[in-house]
Enzyme design. Sequence first.
Site, short mmCIF file in Angstrom:
data_model
loop_
_atom_site.label_atom_id
_atom_site.label_comp_id
_atom_site.label_asym_id
_atom_site.label_seq_id
_atom_site.Cartn_x
_atom_site.Cartn_y
_atom_site.Cartn_z
N ASP A 18 37.56 40.95 33.81
CA ASP A 18 37.12 41.50 35.08
C ASP A 18 35.68 42.00 34.98
O ASP A 18 35.28 42.53 33.94
CB ASP A 18 38.05 42.65 35.48
CG ASP A 18 37.86 43.08 36.93
OD1 ASP A 18 37.34 42.28 37.73
OD2 ASP A 18 38.23 44.21 37.26
N TRP A 23 28.76 42.92 36.96
CA TRP A 23 27.74 42.81 35.91
C TRP A 23 26.46 42.20 36.48
O TRP A 23 25.36 42.68 36.23
CB TRP A 23 28.28 41.94 34.77
CG TRP A 23 27.33 41.74 33.62
CD1 TRP A 23 27.24 42.49 32.49
CD2 TRP A 23 26.35 40.71 33.49
NE1 TRP A 23 26.25 42.00 31.65
CE2 TRP A 23 25.69 40.89 32.25
CE3 TRP A 23 25.95 39.64 34.30
CZ2 TRP A 23 24.67 40.07 31.80
CZ3 TRP A 23 24.93 38.80 33.86
CH2 TRP A 23 24.31 39.02 32.63
N HIS A 35 29.39 34.96 36.29
CA HIS A 35 30.48 34.07 35.87
C HIS A 35 30.04 33.19 34.70
O HIS A 35 30.84 32.96 33.77
CB HIS A 35 30.95 33.21 37.04
CG HIS A 35 31.60 33.99 38.15
ND1 HIS A 35 32.60 34.92 37.92
CD2 HIS A 35 31.40 33.98 39.50
CE1 HIS A 35 32.98 35.44 39.07
NE2 HIS A 35 32.27 34.89 40.04
N SER A 63 43.10 33.65 39.51
CA SER A 63 44.39 34.10 40.05
C SER A 63 44.71 33.36 41.35
O SER A 63 43.82 32.81 42.01
CB SER A 63 44.38 35.61 40.30
OG SER A 63 43.73 35.90 41.52
N SER A 64 45.97 33.39 41.71
CA SER A 64 46.38 32.77 42.97
C SER A 64 45.78 33.51 44.16
O SER A 64 45.73 32.97 45.27
CB SER A 64 47.91 32.73 43.07
OG SER A 64 48.48 34.00 42.84
N TRP A 67 41.69 32.59 45.70
CA TRP A 67 41.35 31.65 46.76
C TRP A 67 40.75 32.38 47.97
O TRP A 67 40.10 31.75 48.82
CB TRP A 67 42.60 30.89 47.22
CG TRP A 67 43.16 29.97 46.17
CD1 TRP A 67 44.23 30.18 45.37
CD2 TRP A 67 42.65 28.67 45.82
NE1 TRP A 67 44.44 29.10 44.54
CE2 TRP A 67 43.48 28.16 44.80
CE3 TRP A 67 41.58 27.90 46.27
CZ2 TRP A 67 43.28 26.90 44.22
CZ3 TRP A 67 41.37 26.65 45.70
CH2 TRP A 67 42.21 26.17 44.69
N LEU A 129 45.36 29.14 16.47
CA LEU A 129 45.43 29.96 17.68
C LEU A 129 45.89 29.14 18.88
O LEU A 129 45.44 28.01 19.08
CB LEU A 129 44.05 30.55 17.97
CG LEU A 129 43.87 31.29 19.31
CD1 LEU A 129 44.56 32.64 19.26
CD2 LEU A 129 42.39 31.46 19.63
N ARG A 186 42.24 45.07 29.95
CA ARG A 186 41.49 44.78 31.17
C ARG A 186 40.10 45.36 31.03
O ARG A 186 39.93 46.54 30.67
CB ARG A 186 42.17 45.35 32.41
CG ARG A 186 41.38 45.01 33.68
CD ARG A 186 42.06 45.40 34.94
NE ARG A 186 41.27 44.92 36.08
CZ ARG A 186 41.78 44.49 37.22
NH1 ARG A 186 43.10 44.45 37.38
NH2 ARG A 186 41.00 44.08 38.19
N ARG A 192 44.67 48.50 36.46
CA ARG A 192 45.84 47.90 37.10
C ARG A 192 46.02 46.50 36.52
O ARG A 192 45.10 45.92 35.95
CB ARG A 192 45.67 47.84 38.62
CG ARG A 192 44.41 47.13 39.09
CD ARG A 192 44.29 47.16 40.61
NE ARG A 192 43.05 46.53 41.04
CZ ARG A 192 41.90 47.19 41.20
NH1 ARG A 192 41.84 48.49 40.97
NH2 ARG A 192 40.81 46.56 41.59
N SER A 194 47.07 43.78 38.39
CA SER A 194 46.65 42.77 39.37
C SER A 194 47.48 41.49 39.30
O SER A 194 46.94 40.39 39.22
CB SER A 194 45.16 42.46 39.21
OG SER A 194 44.38 43.59 39.53
N GLU A 205 51.46 47.04 25.22
CA GLU A 205 50.51 48.13 25.21
C GLU A 205 49.37 47.77 26.16
O GLU A 205 48.87 46.64 26.14
CB GLU A 205 49.95 48.34 23.79
CG GLU A 205 50.99 48.80 22.78
CD GLU A 205 51.53 50.18 23.10
OE1 GLU A 205 50.73 51.07 23.44
OE2 GLU A 205 52.77 50.36 23.04
#
Length: 247
Positions: A18, A23, A35, A63-64, A67, A129, A186, A192, A194, A205
Site C-alpha cells: 500500500d 508516495w 506504481h 484487488s477486486s 476496478w 520460494l 501492510r 486494516r 482490506s 500475526e
Amino acid sequence: MSKAENCRAPEHVAIIMDGNGRWANARGLPRAVGHRKGVEAVREIVRAAADAGVAYLTLFAFSSENWRRPEAEVNDLFGLLKMFIRRDLAELHRENVRIRIIGDRVNLQGDILSLLLEAEETTRNNTALTLVIAFNYGARDEMARAMSAIAADVEQGRLKASDVTSALIDGRLDTAGIPDPDLIIRTSGEERLSNFLLWQAAYSELMFVPEYWPDFSREVFFAALERYASRDRRFGGISDKAVALGS
C-alpha cells in the site's frame, strides 16, 4: 547480516503493498510513477524473502475493488504486471521460484490471463520460494466462489452437509495447498486487512509499518521479521513461558 537472516523465518509472509500513490503525491509526481517504483520494491523483497528462508511470499497486487479506480490507472497497473512477468519471469525461473496466482480469473483480458497462466506453467515444478500473486483478488469473493461450489456439490449429491468442514473449505479456496500466512504486513501506516486473506488470516500475526510500499526495503523487511520472531504465537492456547511459570 541482520538477526532475521539468522533466526527461523516464518514459513509464509503475506504483504498488502500500500502507498504507491501517496508516495508519488508526496513528491509531486504522477501516481503512475509510484506504481513503477513499487515494482522495483517487489523485485527487492522477493529476493529478500528467498534469502531469509521464507517458503511462501504472497503479494496483494490488484484487488477486486481496484476496478473502481480511474481507467487510466487500472490500465497502468495491468501494464506493469505484464512488464513484470515478461521481464522477470525468466530470472525467477532460473532462481527456482514458483509462481502461483490467486483471484478470480473470469473476465480478465485475454493477454493478461495468458501471461498469468504462462508464469504458473513455466515455474510449476520449481521448489524454492513460492511467489503467490493475488490478482483480481478479494477474500469475500474467494469465499463466495468456494461456498457456491460446495453448495452445488451438496445439491448434486456429491457431498452431504455434514461433509462440510474447515478442511474441506480450505481445499476449495484459491489458496488450496498453501499454508496460512504466519505474518501479514501492510505498508503505508493503514491498519486494516482490506478484504485480503480473511479466512486464512485467522491466526496470522499482523504488522502495520509506516513506510509506503516503494520505500519498503530489504532492511525494513528484515526488521519486520525480527519483530515477528519476538512474538509469542499461542493459537488459542497458552505460551510455553506461561506453562513454565504455572508449573
